[in-house]
Design an enzyme around this catalytic site. Structure first.
Site, PDB file in Angstrom:
ATOM      1  N   ASP A  33       0.848  -1.191   0.000  1.00  0.00           N
ATOM      2  CA  ASP A  33       0.000   0.000   0.000  1.00  0.00           C
ATOM      3  C   ASP A  33       0.887   1.245   0.000  1.00  0.00           C
ATOM      4  O   ASP A  33       1.896   1.302   0.703  1.00  0.00           O
ATOM      5  CB  ASP A  33      -0.917  -0.006   1.235  1.00  0.00           C
ATOM      6  CG  ASP A  33      -2.069   0.967   1.095  1.00  0.00           C
ATOM      7  OD1 ASP A  33      -3.223   0.516   0.930  1.00  0.00           O
ATOM      8  OD2 ASP A  33      -1.810   2.197   1.147  1.00  0.00           O
ATOM      9  N   ILE A  34       0.494   2.232  -0.771  1.00  0.00           N
ATOM     10  CA  ILE A  34       1.297   3.459  -0.909  1.00  0.00           C
ATOM     11  C   ILE A  34       1.292   4.282   0.392  1.00  0.00           C
ATOM     12  O   ILE A  34       2.195   5.090   0.623  1.00  0.00           O
ATOM     13  CB  ILE A  34       0.767   4.295  -2.105  1.00  0.00           C
ATOM     14  CG1 ILE A  34       1.847   5.185  -2.668  1.00  0.00           C
ATOM     15  CG2 ILE A  34      -0.483   5.072  -1.741  1.00  0.00           C
ATOM     16  CD1 ILE A  34       1.488   5.796  -4.016  1.00  0.00           C
ATOM     17  N   ASN A  94     -12.790  -3.448   2.224  1.00  0.00           N
ATOM     18  CA  ASN A  94     -13.820  -2.418   2.326  1.00  0.00           C
ATOM     19  C   ASN A  94     -14.757  -2.553   1.131  1.00  0.00           C
ATOM     20  O   ASN A  94     -14.297  -2.756  -0.006  1.00  0.00           O
ATOM     21  CB  ASN A  94     -13.179  -1.029   2.342  1.00  0.00           C
ATOM     22  CG  ASN A  94     -12.380  -0.792   3.607  1.00  0.00           C
ATOM     23  OD1 ASN A  94     -12.802  -1.179   4.686  1.00  0.00           O
ATOM     24  ND2 ASN A  94     -11.217  -0.178   3.477  1.00  0.00           N
ATOM     25  N   GLU A 102     -12.368   3.185  -1.283  1.00  0.00           N
ATOM     26  CA  GLU A 102     -11.942   4.332  -2.096  1.00  0.00           C
ATOM     27  C   GLU A 102     -11.626   3.930  -3.522  1.00  0.00           C
ATOM     28  O   GLU A 102     -11.899   4.685  -4.455  1.00  0.00           O
ATOM     29  CB  GLU A 102     -10.700   4.982  -1.472  1.00  0.00           C
ATOM     30  CG  GLU A 102     -11.022   5.767  -0.214  1.00  0.00           C
ATOM     31  CD  GLU A 102      -9.778   6.210   0.538  1.00  0.00           C
ATOM     32  OE1 GLU A 102      -8.667   6.106  -0.023  1.00  0.00           O
ATOM     33  OE2 GLU A 102      -9.937   6.642   1.685  1.00  0.00           O
ATOM     34  N   VAL A 103     -11.010   2.772  -3.682  1.00  0.00           N
ATOM     35  CA  VAL A 103     -10.630   2.321  -5.029  1.00  0.00           C
ATOM     36  C   VAL A 103     -11.619   1.228  -5.467  1.00  0.00           C
ATOM     37  O   VAL A 103     -11.712   0.184  -4.822  1.00  0.00           O
ATOM     38  CB  VAL A 103      -9.180   1.781  -5.049  1.00  0.00           C
ATOM     39  CG1 VAL A 103      -8.815   1.309  -6.452  1.00  0.00           C
ATOM     40  CG2 VAL A 103      -8.205   2.853  -4.573  1.00  0.00           C
ATOM     41  N   HIS A 107     -10.080  -5.343  -3.478  1.00  0.00           N
ATOM     42  CA  HIS A 107      -8.748  -5.541  -2.899  1.00  0.00           C
ATOM     43  C   HIS A 107      -8.871  -5.956  -1.451  1.00  0.00           C
ATOM     44  O   HIS A 107      -9.762  -5.515  -0.737  1.00  0.00           O
ATOM     45  CB  HIS A 107      -7.890  -4.274  -3.010  1.00  0.00           C
ATOM     46  CG  HIS A 107      -8.558  -3.028  -2.514  1.00  0.00           C
ATOM     47  ND1 HIS A 107      -9.506  -2.352  -3.252  1.00  0.00           N
ATOM     48  CD2 HIS A 107      -8.424  -2.335  -1.347  1.00  0.00           C
ATOM     49  CE1 HIS A 107      -9.917  -1.290  -2.568  1.00  0.00           C
ATOM     50  NE2 HIS A 107      -9.286  -1.257  -1.404  1.00  0.00           N
ATOM     51  N   HIS A 109      -6.789  -5.848   2.044  1.00  0.00           N
ATOM     52  CA  HIS A 109      -5.650  -5.294   2.777  1.00  0.00           C
ATOM     53  C   HIS A 109      -5.104  -6.409   3.663  1.00  0.00           C
ATOM     54  O   HIS A 109      -5.877  -7.148   4.284  1.00  0.00           O
ATOM     55  CB  HIS A 109      -6.101  -4.158   3.700  1.00  0.00           C
ATOM     56  CG  HIS A 109      -6.681  -2.970   3.002  1.00  0.00           C
ATOM     57  ND1 HIS A 109      -5.964  -1.820   2.781  1.00  0.00           N
ATOM     58  CD2 HIS A 109      -7.910  -2.746   2.481  1.00  0.00           C
ATOM     59  CE1 HIS A 109      -6.735  -0.931   2.166  1.00  0.00           C
ATOM     60  NE2 HIS A 109      -7.933  -1.468   1.971  1.00  0.00           N
TER      61      HIS A 109
HETATM   62  P1  5GP Z   1      -9.782   1.325   0.247  1.00  0.00           P
HETATM   63  O1  5GP Z   1     -10.089   2.496   1.112  1.00  0.00           O
HETATM   64  O2  5GP Z   1     -10.395   1.454  -1.134  1.00  0.00           O
HETATM   65  O3  5GP Z   1     -10.108   0.015   0.897  1.00  0.00           O
HETATM   66  O4  5GP Z   1      -8.217   1.276   0.101  1.00  0.00           O
HETATM   67  C1  5GP Z   1      -7.520   1.802  -0.981  1.00  0.00           C
HETATM   68  C2  5GP Z   1      -6.053   1.711  -0.625  1.00  0.00           C
HETATM   69  O5  5GP Z   1      -5.311   1.900  -1.798  1.00  0.00           O
HETATM   70  C3  5GP Z   1      -5.600   2.758   0.387  1.00  0.00           C
HETATM   71  O6  5GP Z   1      -5.058   2.116   1.534  1.00  0.00           O
HETATM   72  C4  5GP Z   1      -4.562   3.576  -0.385  1.00  0.00           C
HETATM   73  O7  5GP Z   1      -3.475   3.986   0.414  1.00  0.00           O
HETATM   74  C5  5GP Z   1      -4.143   2.622  -1.479  1.00  0.00           C
HETATM   75  N1  5GP Z   1      -3.704   3.275  -2.711  1.00  0.00           N
HETATM   76  C6  5GP Z   1      -4.339   4.293  -3.356  1.00  0.00           C
HETATM   77  N2  5GP Z   1      -3.663   4.627  -4.474  1.00  0.00           N
HETATM   78  C7  5GP Z   1      -2.587   3.796  -4.530  1.00  0.00           C
HETATM   79  C8  5GP Z   1      -1.513   3.663  -5.460  1.00  0.00           C
HETATM   80  O8  5GP Z   1      -1.404   4.357  -6.466  1.00  0.00           O
HETATM   81  N3  5GP Z   1      -0.585   2.696  -5.194  1.00  0.00           N
HETATM   82  C9  5GP Z   1      -0.674   1.884  -4.085  1.00  0.00           C
HETATM   83  N4  5GP Z   1       0.298   0.980  -3.931  1.00  0.00           N
HETATM   84  N5  5GP Z   1      -1.673   1.990  -3.203  1.00  0.00           N
HETATM   85  C10 5GP Z   1      -2.616   2.931  -3.414  1.00  0.00           C
END
Ligand code: 5GP
Length: 121
Positions: A33-34, A94, A102-103, A107, A109
């Site tokens: 994760d970034i 999520n 968010e994405v 995915h 985690h």
């Molecule tokens: P969500 O909130 O959708 O469950 O988690 C999305 C995750 O993707 C977040 O923890 C965020 O830090 C990670 N993320 C967003 N953009 C990028 C990216 O460009 N590269 C990587 N490696 N992680 C990302």
């Protein structure tokens, strides 16, 4: 909701955006994760275009489903956080708005490398 081909993980899968890769096979890609929330914070995503776990459960093939579950286990072992190391970790997906997703590409985690405390704070 239809799958958005321009989401960030779709771009990572196509190699348009770099990632710090941990593992890849026919079914999954895993990378760090970034914005890590714990000492170890990895992501495992299916290679297919699925928005979230519900979308995946209703549309993915049996091979894709088992490939994703096995992929999570392979990554946990690679990171030395799997239960057989005596360490352990937390996995979290999520889902949609109330889940805080968010994405919009499914995915999981994987959090580990330290004591994680309560599940939800
Ligand atoms: P969500 O909130 O959708 O469950 O988690 C999305 C995750 O993707 C977040 O923890 C965020 O830090 C990670 N993320 C967003 N953009 C990028 C990216 O460009 N590269 C990587 N490696 N992680 C990302």
């Amino acid at each position: 909701m239809t799958y958005d081909d321009n989401n960030i993980f779709a771009k990572i899968l196509r190699g348009e955006i770099p990632c710090e890769k941990i593992y890849e096979d026919d079914y999954v890609l895993s990378f760090y994760d970034i914005n890590p929330q714990k000492k170890i914070h990895a992501l495992v995503i299916p290679k297919g275009s699925y928005i979230d776990l519900d979308d995946f459960a209703s549309k993915a093939s049996e091979q894709e489903i088992s490939g994703l579950i096995k992929g999570i286990n392979i990554v946990a072992k690679k990171l030395k956080i799997s239960s057989d190391t005596g360490k352990g970790y937390r996995t979290l997906a999520n889902i949609s708005e109330n889940g805080g997703q968010e994405v919009p590409h499914l995915h999981f985690h994987l959090f580990g490398g330290e004591k994680l405390g309560k599940m939800i704070v």
